[in-house]
Design a protein around this motif. Sequence first.
Motif, mmCIF file in Angstrom:
data_model
loop_
_atom_site.group_PDB
_atom_site.id
_atom_site.type_symbol
_atom_site.label_atom_id
_atom_site.label_comp_id
_atom_site.label_asym_id
_atom_site.label_seq_id
_atom_site.Cartn_x
_atom_site.Cartn_y
_atom_site.Cartn_z
ATOM 1 N N VAL A 189 0.674 -1.708 0.160
ATOM 2 C CA VAL A 189 -0.096 0.214 -0.142
ATOM 3 C C VAL A 189 0.703 1.082 0.299
ATOM 4 C CG1 VAL A 189 -1.655 1.434 1.116
ATOM 5 C CG2 VAL A 189 -1.500 -0.899 1.285
ATOM 6 N N LEU A 190 1.946 1.403 1.187
ATOM 7 C CA LEU A 190 2.771 2.791 0.833
ATOM 8 C C LEU A 190 3.375 2.866 -0.517
ATOM 9 C CD1 LEU A 190 4.419 1.790 4.291
ATOM 10 C CD2 LEU A 190 2.199 3.441 3.727
ATOM 11 N N ASP A 191 3.982 1.538 -0.965
ATOM 12 C CA ASP A 191 4.634 1.697 -2.758
ATOM 13 C C ASP A 191 3.314 1.908 -3.505
ATOM 14 O OD1 ASP A 191 6.890 1.479 -3.957
ATOM 15 O OD2 ASP A 191 6.030 -0.287 -4.723
ATOM 16 N N GLN A 192 2.323 2.116 -3.393
ATOM 17 C CA GLN A 192 1.431 2.160 -4.044
ATOM 18 C C GLN A 192 1.505 3.425 -4.613
ATOM 19 O OE1 GLN A 192 -1.719 -0.692 -3.119
ATOM 20 N NE2 GLN A 192 -1.582 -2.106 -4.799
ATOM 21 N N ASN A 193 0.707 3.988 -2.830
ATOM 22 C CA ASN A 193 0.865 5.651 -3.154
ATOM 23 C C ASN A 193 2.144 6.325 -3.310
ATOM 24 O OD1 ASN A 193 -1.637 6.463 -0.905
ATOM 25 N ND2 ASN A 193 -1.023 4.580 -0.607
ATOM 26 N N ARG A 194 2.520 6.251 -3.033
ATOM 27 C CA ARG A 194 4.406 6.805 -3.264
ATOM 28 C C ARG A 194 4.909 6.749 -4.949
ATOM 29 N NH1 ARG A 194 9.159 5.585 -5.963
ATOM 30 N NH2 ARG A 194 7.990 2.926 -5.244
ATOM 31 N N LEU A 195 3.812 5.403 -5.779
ATOM 32 C CA LEU A 195 4.011 5.617 -7.035
ATOM 33 C C LEU A 195 2.823 6.933 -7.735
ATOM 34 C CD1 LEU A 195 4.509 1.835 -8.189
ATOM 35 C CD2 LEU A 195 6.162 4.100 -8.089
ATOM 36 N N ARG A 196 1.842 6.528 -6.926
ATOM 37 C CA ARG A 196 0.656 6.931 -6.777
ATOM 38 C C ARG A 196 1.004 8.971 -7.661
ATOM 39 N NH1 ARG A 196 -5.174 7.485 -6.331
ATOM 40 N NH2 ARG A 196 -4.649 4.747 -4.678
ATOM 41 N N TRP A 197 1.550 9.110 -6.187
ATOM 42 C CA TRP A 197 2.156 10.836 -5.916
ATOM 43 C C TRP A 197 3.004 10.912 -6.858
ATOM 44 C CZ3 TRP A 197 -1.822 13.424 -4.222
ATOM 45 C CH2 TRP A 197 -2.116 13.368 -3.356
ATOM 46 N N ASP A 198 4.548 10.497 -6.633
ATOM 47 C CA ASP A 198 5.280 10.388 -8.041
ATOM 48 C C ASP A 198 4.698 10.546 -9.537
ATOM 49 O OD1 ASP A 198 7.147 10.079 -6.269
ATOM 50 O OD2 ASP A 198 7.433 7.560 -6.067
#
Length: 230
Positions: free
Chosen positions: A221-230
């Motif tokens: 989940v944390l990685d998904q959100n990092r990719l979303r905001w990137d």
Amino acid sequence: MSRTRHFPGLLFAAMICILLLGWTLRIHDVEARSFWADEGWTMLLSEGPGLDDVTRTLAADQHPPLFFGAFRLWRDVAGDTEFATRAFSVLIGMLAVAGMFRLGHALFGPLVGVLAALLLALADNHIDLSQEVRHYSLLTTLAIASSLFYVRWLRHPTRANRIGYVLASILLLYAHYLGGFVLIAQLLHLLAVVRPWRRLAEGLFLFGATCLGFLPWLPVVLDQNRLRWD
């Protein structure tokens, strides 16, 4: 006395009619429209060929894996037509209608349960979402299931209700991240009204067990959100 005796039968007949009505509204013209963009993404994300492949694909996307893994298994059995794939969401939506009866019954009694099930059976938004190859119908069904077991635990803190609440809540988080808001509302209610302190501690333990069940997916989940905001 006679009226009391016949009441369970009338209740059962009413629920059968409501379920038939809900099914008719959701299955009617279910294949009239072609797949739209998000449904196409569902087909792509659940391509597989195996559940491990689906899970890895979802880890690189923006969604949790439960619906897509279950839908992969459904596709293997039912096929890939508009009717076959959307029938999966229809069936899940019908479980929500039945579950709404149980939730209303647990909160306010059988008549409220019947009315709640009827309102959901007739709800335009729920009908539309139950006709789409998306995970929103599963979100609704599991939110109802989690809430039902929460209410049951409040009234009757049995082992079955404890286990049911934790399992339903874990599945809710793995179905859609918005399910977390349902659990937050339950937690706030727990902190505000549940007493004595021993019961409150037990409720917090159940909530912690739910979080623990979701912990393996949290880094994703944390990685998904990092990719979303990137």
